[in-house]
Write a protein that holds these residues in place. Structure first.
Motif, PDB file in Angstrom:
ATOM      1  N   ALA A  35      73.825  11.615  64.824  1.00 30.36           N
ATOM      2  CA  ALA A  35      73.091  12.872  64.661  1.00 30.36           C
ATOM      3  C   ALA A  35      71.991  12.787  63.604  1.00 30.36           C
ATOM      4  O   ALA A  35      71.132  13.665  63.545  1.00 30.36           O
ATOM      5  CB  ALA A  35      74.047  14.012  64.318  1.00 30.36           C
ATOM      6  N   ILE A  36      71.998  11.746  62.773  1.00 34.51           N
ATOM      7  CA  ILE A  36      70.939  11.619  61.766  1.00 34.51           C
ATOM      8  C   ILE A  36      70.017  10.431  62.053  1.00 34.51           C
ATOM      9  O   ILE A  36      69.228  10.044  61.204  1.00 34.51           O
ATOM     10  CB  ILE A  36      71.505  11.561  60.327  1.00 34.51           C
ATOM     11  N   SER A  71      70.329  17.097  61.005  1.00 30.82           N
ATOM     12  CA  SER A  71      70.785  16.701  62.341  1.00 30.82           C
ATOM     13  C   SER A  71      69.641  16.726  63.346  1.00 30.82           C
ATOM     14  O   SER A  71      68.768  17.596  63.301  1.00 30.82           O
ATOM     15  CB  SER A  71      71.887  17.653  62.811  1.00 30.82           C
ATOM     16  N   ASN A  72      69.643  15.780  64.271  1.00 24.81           N
ATOM     17  CA  ASN A  72      68.653  15.789  65.347  1.00 24.81           C
ATOM     18  C   ASN A  72      69.125  16.661  66.515  1.00 24.81           C
ATOM     19  O   ASN A  72      68.433  16.792  67.499  1.00 24.81           O
ATOM     20  CB  ASN A  72      68.315  14.363  65.811  1.00 24.81           C
ATOM     21  N   ILE A 125      78.225  18.807  58.026  1.00 22.44           N
ATOM     22  CA  ILE A 125      78.753  17.468  58.245  1.00 22.44           C
ATOM     23  C   ILE A 125      77.615  16.450  58.307  1.00 22.44           C
ATOM     24  O   ILE A 125      77.713  15.361  57.723  1.00 22.44           O
ATOM     25  CB  ILE A 125      79.614  17.418  59.522  1.00 22.44           C
ATOM     26  N   CYS A 126      76.528  16.794  58.977  1.00 19.34           N
ATOM     27  CA  CYS A 126      75.389  15.873  59.063  1.00 19.34           C
ATOM     28  C   CYS A 126      74.740  15.668  57.700  1.00 19.34           C
ATOM     29  O   CYS A 126      74.298  14.562  57.375  1.00 19.34           O
ATOM     30  CB  CYS A 126      74.378  16.370  60.087  1.00 19.34           C
ATOM     31  N   GLY A 127      74.689  16.710  56.882  1.00 18.72           N
ATOM     32  CA  GLY A 127      74.184  16.563  55.516  1.00 18.72           C
ATOM     33  C   GLY A 127      75.054  15.612  54.714  1.00 18.72           C
ATOM     34  O   GLY A 127      74.556  14.748  53.973  1.00 18.72           O
TER      35      GLY A 127
END
Length: 130
Positions: A56-57, A68-69, A77-79
């Motif tokens: 996602a990153i 996130s993409n 969570i993506c951070g």
């Protein structure tokens, strides 16, 4: 290694203003922080960090993205996954305190308006381990 930050507003979508998110690559460290959170009422909740979140990153023009993409998808969570890319194998935990760091209204629980000091009690307990 433990970091604490108002990293993503997405944390408030998942957990509101009364719980920080805890994520990390070391279950023992995360569980120890959650134990201190429970003892001190600096409330926290663990969110998952699965290897798939690295996808996602991914970026087409950079090494990694800091968001996130997938629009609207697991921002907290993506951070944390973004941060994870810089710690390698070092035992690490992240506390996202976006929702718990400030009181925007007149008061919440025993906090007045403004900064709450979230994490001071949690970390004090964690370090001193009664």
């Amino acid at each position: 290694m433990i970091d604490i930050a108002t990293l993503t507003g997405a944390c408030t979508v998942a957990l509101g203003h009364d719980h920080a998110a805890v994520l990390g690559n070391n279950d023992e460290l995360v569980k120890s922080l959650l134990k201190s959170a429970a003892k001190t009422d600096d409330r926290a909740w663990q969110l998952p960090m699965y290897p798939e979140y690295k996808d996602a990153i991914k970026s087409k023009i950079a090494d990694i993205r800091n968001i996130s993409n997938v629009r609207g998808s697991a921002g907290t969570i993506c951070g944390a996954e973004f941060l994870h890319q810089f710690v390698g194998e070092t035992p690490w935990a992240h506390l996202d305190i976006a929702g718990t760091a400030f009181v925007e209204g007149d008061s919440r629980w025993y906090y007045g308006h403004g900064a709450t000091g979230y994490g001071v009690r949690l970390f004090s307990h964690y370090i001193l381990k009664d």
